[in-house]
Design a protein around this motif. Sequence first.
Motif, PDB file in Angstrom:
ATOM      1  N   LEU A 371       0.849  -1.190   0.000  1.00  0.00           N
ATOM      2  CA  LEU A 371       0.000   0.000   0.000  1.00  0.00           C
ATOM      3  C   LEU A 371       0.886   1.242   0.000  1.00  0.00           C
ATOM      4  O   LEU A 371       1.796   1.357   0.827  1.00  0.00           O
ATOM      5  CB  LEU A 371      -0.911   0.016   1.229  1.00  0.00           C
ATOM      6  N   VAL A 372       0.626   2.161  -0.912  1.00  0.00           N
ATOM      7  CA  VAL A 372       1.417   3.390  -0.964  1.00  0.00           C
ATOM      8  C   VAL A 372       0.491   4.590  -1.126  1.00  0.00           C
ATOM      9  O   VAL A 372      -0.565   4.510  -1.764  1.00  0.00           O
ATOM     10  CB  VAL A 372       2.451   3.381  -2.111  1.00  0.00           C
ATOM     11  N   LEU A 373       0.900   5.678  -0.529  1.00  0.00           N
ATOM     12  CA  LEU A 373       0.253   6.959  -0.780  1.00  0.00           C
ATOM     13  C   LEU A 373       0.909   7.577  -2.008  1.00  0.00           C
ATOM     14  O   LEU A 373       1.997   7.168  -2.422  1.00  0.00           O
ATOM     15  CB  LEU A 373       0.401   7.881   0.426  1.00  0.00           C
ATOM     16  N   ALA A 374       0.268   8.585  -2.576  1.00  0.00           N
ATOM     17  CA  ALA A 374       0.802   9.193  -3.798  1.00  0.00           C
ATOM     18  C   ALA A 374       2.234   9.680  -3.594  1.00  0.00           C
ATOM     19  O   ALA A 374       3.095   9.514  -4.463  1.00  0.00           O
ATOM     20  CB  ALA A 374      -0.109  10.342  -4.229  1.00  0.00           C
ATOM     21  N   GLY A 375       2.515  10.239  -2.412  1.00  0.00           N
ATOM     22  CA  GLY A 375       3.839  10.778  -2.147  1.00  0.00           C
ATOM     23  C   GLY A 375       4.904   9.722  -1.926  1.00  0.00           C
ATOM     24  O   GLY A 375       6.097  10.036  -1.876  1.00  0.00           O
ATOM     25  N   GLN A 376       4.492   8.458  -1.768  1.00  0.00           N
ATOM     26  CA  GLN A 376       5.456   7.373  -1.549  1.00  0.00           C
ATOM     27  C   GLN A 376       5.795   6.603  -2.824  1.00  0.00           C
ATOM     28  O   GLN A 376       6.657   5.726  -2.799  1.00  0.00           O
ATOM     29  CB  GLN A 376       4.889   6.378  -0.518  1.00  0.00           C
ATOM     30  N   ARG A 377       5.136   6.921  -3.917  1.00  0.00           N
ATOM     31  CA  ARG A 377       5.274   6.105  -5.120  1.00  0.00           C
ATOM     32  C   ARG A 377       6.696   6.092  -5.667  1.00  0.00           C
ATOM     33  O   ARG A 377       7.216   5.033  -6.042  1.00  0.00           O
ATOM     34  CB  ARG A 377       4.308   6.594  -6.207  1.00  0.00           C
ATOM     35  N   ARG A 378       7.337   7.254  -5.707  1.00  0.00           N
ATOM     36  CA  ARG A 378       8.674   7.313  -6.296  1.00  0.00           C
ATOM     37  C   ARG A 378       9.665   6.477  -5.489  1.00  0.00           C
ATOM     38  O   ARG A 378      10.420   5.683  -6.052  1.00  0.00           O
ATOM     39  CB  ARG A 378       9.141   8.771  -6.378  1.00  0.00           C
ATOM     40  N   GLU A 379       9.672   6.653  -4.168  1.00  0.00           N
ATOM     41  CA  GLU A 379      10.609   5.911  -3.328  1.00  0.00           C
ATOM     42  C   GLU A 379      10.336   4.405  -3.386  1.00  0.00           C
ATOM     43  O   GLU A 379      11.265   3.595  -3.445  1.00  0.00           O
ATOM     44  CB  GLU A 379      10.523   6.397  -1.883  1.00  0.00           C
ATOM     45  N   THR A 380       9.054   4.041  -3.381  1.00  0.00           N
ATOM     46  CA  THR A 380       8.706   2.627  -3.438  1.00  0.00           C
ATOM     47  C   THR A 380       9.103   2.015  -4.785  1.00  0.00           C
ATOM     48  O   THR A 380       9.593   0.880  -4.842  1.00  0.00           O
ATOM     49  CB  THR A 380       7.201   2.430  -3.188  1.00  0.00           C
ATOM     50  N   SER A 381       8.917   2.761  -5.857  1.00  0.00           N
ATOM     51  CA  SER A 381       9.312   2.277  -7.190  1.00  0.00           C
ATOM     52  C   SER A 381      10.819   2.036  -7.254  1.00  0.00           C
ATOM     53  O   SER A 381      11.283   1.037  -7.822  1.00  0.00           O
ATOM     54  CB  SER A 381       8.900   3.278  -8.267  1.00  0.00           C
ATOM     55  N   ARG A 382      11.586   2.955  -6.664  1.00  0.00           N
ATOM     56  CA  ARG A 382      13.041   2.787  -6.644  1.00  0.00           C
ATOM     57  C   ARG A 382      13.440   1.526  -5.872  1.00  0.00           C
ATOM     58  O   ARG A 382      14.261   0.727  -6.325  1.00  0.00           O
ATOM     59  CB  ARG A 382      13.687   4.017  -6.011  1.00  0.00           C
ATOM     60  N   MET A 383      12.813   1.354  -4.674  1.00  0.00           N
ATOM     61  CA  MET A 383      13.134   0.191  -3.854  1.00  0.00           C
ATOM     62  C   MET A 383      12.803  -1.111  -4.575  1.00  0.00           C
ATOM     63  O   MET A 383      13.599  -2.062  -4.579  1.00  0.00           O
ATOM     64  CB  MET A 383      12.355   0.275  -2.539  1.00  0.00           C
ATOM     65  N   MET A 384      11.644  -1.172  -5.235  1.00  0.00           N
ATOM     66  CA  MET A 384      11.237  -2.407  -5.897  1.00  0.00           C
ATOM     67  C   MET A 384      12.098  -2.686  -7.133  1.00  0.00           C
ATOM     68  O   MET A 384      12.383  -3.840  -7.454  1.00  0.00           O
ATOM     69  CB  MET A 384       9.754  -2.353  -6.241  1.00  0.00           C
ATOM     70  N   ALA A 385      12.527  -1.631  -7.814  1.00  0.00           N
ATOM     71  CA  ALA A 385      13.424  -1.819  -8.952  1.00  0.00           C
ATOM     72  C   ALA A 385      14.742  -2.427  -8.489  1.00  0.00           C
ATOM     73  O   ALA A 385      15.306  -3.315  -9.139  1.00  0.00           O
ATOM     74  CB  ALA A 385      13.665  -0.486  -9.656  1.00  0.00           C
ATOM     75  N   GLU A 386      15.257  -1.973  -7.334  1.00  0.00           N
ATOM     76  CA  GLU A 386      16.490  -2.532  -6.793  1.00  0.00           C
ATOM     77  C   GLU A 386      16.306  -4.001  -6.399  1.00  0.00           C
ATOM     78  O   GLU A 386      17.264  -4.783  -6.428  1.00  0.00           O
ATOM     79  CB  GLU A 386      16.939  -1.724  -5.571  1.00  0.00           C
ATOM     80  N   ALA A 387      15.077  -4.361  -6.016  1.00  0.00           N
ATOM     81  CA  ALA A 387      14.789  -5.754  -5.662  1.00  0.00           C
ATOM     82  C   ALA A 387      14.482  -6.603  -6.888  1.00  0.00           C
ATOM     83  O   ALA A 387      14.240  -7.810  -6.769  1.00  0.00           O
ATOM     84  CB  ALA A 387      13.614  -5.811  -4.687  1.00  0.00           C
ATOM     85  N   GLY A 388      14.469  -5.989  -8.070  1.00  0.00           N
ATOM     86  CA  GLY A 388      14.199  -6.732  -9.293  1.00  0.00           C
ATOM     87  C   GLY A 388      12.723  -7.023  -9.509  1.00  0.00           C
ATOM     88  O   GLY A 388      12.371  -7.995 -10.183  1.00  0.00           O
ATOM     89  N   ILE A 389      11.848  -6.162  -8.967  1.00  0.00           N
ATOM     90  CA  ILE A 389      10.403  -6.392  -9.037  1.00  0.00           C
ATOM     91  C   ILE A 389       9.763  -5.399 -10.005  1.00  0.00           C
ATOM     92  O   ILE A 389      10.063  -4.208  -9.983  1.00  0.00           O
ATOM     93  CB  ILE A 389       9.747  -6.200  -7.645  1.00  0.00           C
ATOM     94  N   GLU A 390       8.854  -5.904 -10.837  1.00  0.00           N
ATOM     95  CA  GLU A 390       8.025  -5.042 -11.685  1.00  0.00           C
ATOM     96  C   GLU A 390       6.569  -5.285 -11.293  1.00  0.00           C
ATOM     97  O   GLU A 390       5.904  -6.168 -11.838  1.00  0.00           O
ATOM     98  CB  GLU A 390       8.248  -5.357 -13.160  1.00  0.00           C
TER      99      GLU A 390
END
Length: 472
Positions: A371-390
Amino acid sequence: MKHPDDSGIAHGGPAQSPATTPAPPPAVVSFAGLELPAEVLRTLDGLGMREPFPIQAATLPDALKGRDVLGRGRTGSGKTLAFGLPLLTRTAGRRAEPKQPLALILVPTRELAQQVTEALAPYAEALRLRMAAVVGGMSIGRQIAALRQGAEVVVATPGRLHDLIERNACRLGRVKITVLDEADQMCDLGFLPQVVDVLDQVRPDGQRMLFSATLDRDVDQLVRRYLHDPVVHSVDPSAGTVTTMEHHVLVVHGPDRYAVTTEIAARDGRVLLFLDTKHAVDQLTRHLRASGVHAGALHSGKSQPQRTRTLAQFKNGQITVLVATNVAARGLHVDDLDLVVNVDPPTDPKDYVHRAGRTARAGESGCVVTLVLAGQRRETSRMMAEAGIEPTVTKVRSGEAALSRITGAKAPSGTPLDGGPAVPRPKNTNTPFRGLGTSKDTSRGAGGKSRKAGEARKLAEARKAALVRRNG
């Protein structure tokens, strides 16, 4: 099965180490094809286990020969038997002196220690080996007594083992086989000095095995210092890239996040909810139970008996929702757990991998929702990209069909489980979001304003009356 530097491990693999040996592909197709004792094979057969998982097929031949092993397999892939069977097999037939174990398994959490002990107990019993679990939160007196009576195999957390060594209740000089399970987390949690102290005390000519779902640079200094020509096995994708696991990011409106979480928790079937703090875990658990959801809390502030009881209730279905901090991110195995929800998004990709690894275990399917708020999307996207998740990204609101389709969410019964008044179903309002489980007390705020307005009005009226009196 590759060297760590070319295994595709996220978060940075260990630096190139000349003391590691890439392993050939496994040829083992059954446990019967391994040099395991007849007692172990009978126990495996009795438990319906005939074919090893890939991490077991890869590591068992080398581990049974006494080689040092550096193994990576995703959570739920069978690492416990991969190191446990050779440890027990190579210890069988020997007898421990009081306070002097012969084999040691070091793990980061109490729950993982308990799980490893339970998983290996049938095989240890078949080989007539005594095991002792040494963890914090339990009676140290009983653990001292178990060591005094003699235990060939000790499963321990670093802190409690350190305490027992300091009390001269445990001596490691005869330990010939040492396993570090979830080695990277022990480094992350600040256990590295205690781990180093332990490895300095065990037999220098003994066997060492390091296993984890992730092997990163935190582990490299241990590998270089303590493992001798280790065989490296990396046979499974990390938990974050398991093909049977779905990943969803649900973008929620701030004031609606509590309602979304409550509806997900009310689904049919079990769900594991991760939050960042103990306070938030307790607060959400109270709310869910007041809403009619069978929820239990798990975090480091709970006593070990409480944690053990809550986990048992979650596994047997007495509670359907486990609300937890990262203490449940490793070592927790629950059959048929098909949904993990990050109510608070993790910021570390390794935390995501290990939280996600609680579902889709041993080839089963599962779903991970963040679950993410609009303001958390960028940071969460970066974290998931580092984990190899799409992940699949979806905007949702409570009560919507999309939320139910992805998570099975539904409205809670609203009937409190622990007495007290029913909690009204969270509503999608425009009240500013002030943290999960909390909201701005608008009635108090309005009341305060009303009181101030009333006092100002009375003061104005008094001044007006005084002016009238003066003017006759």
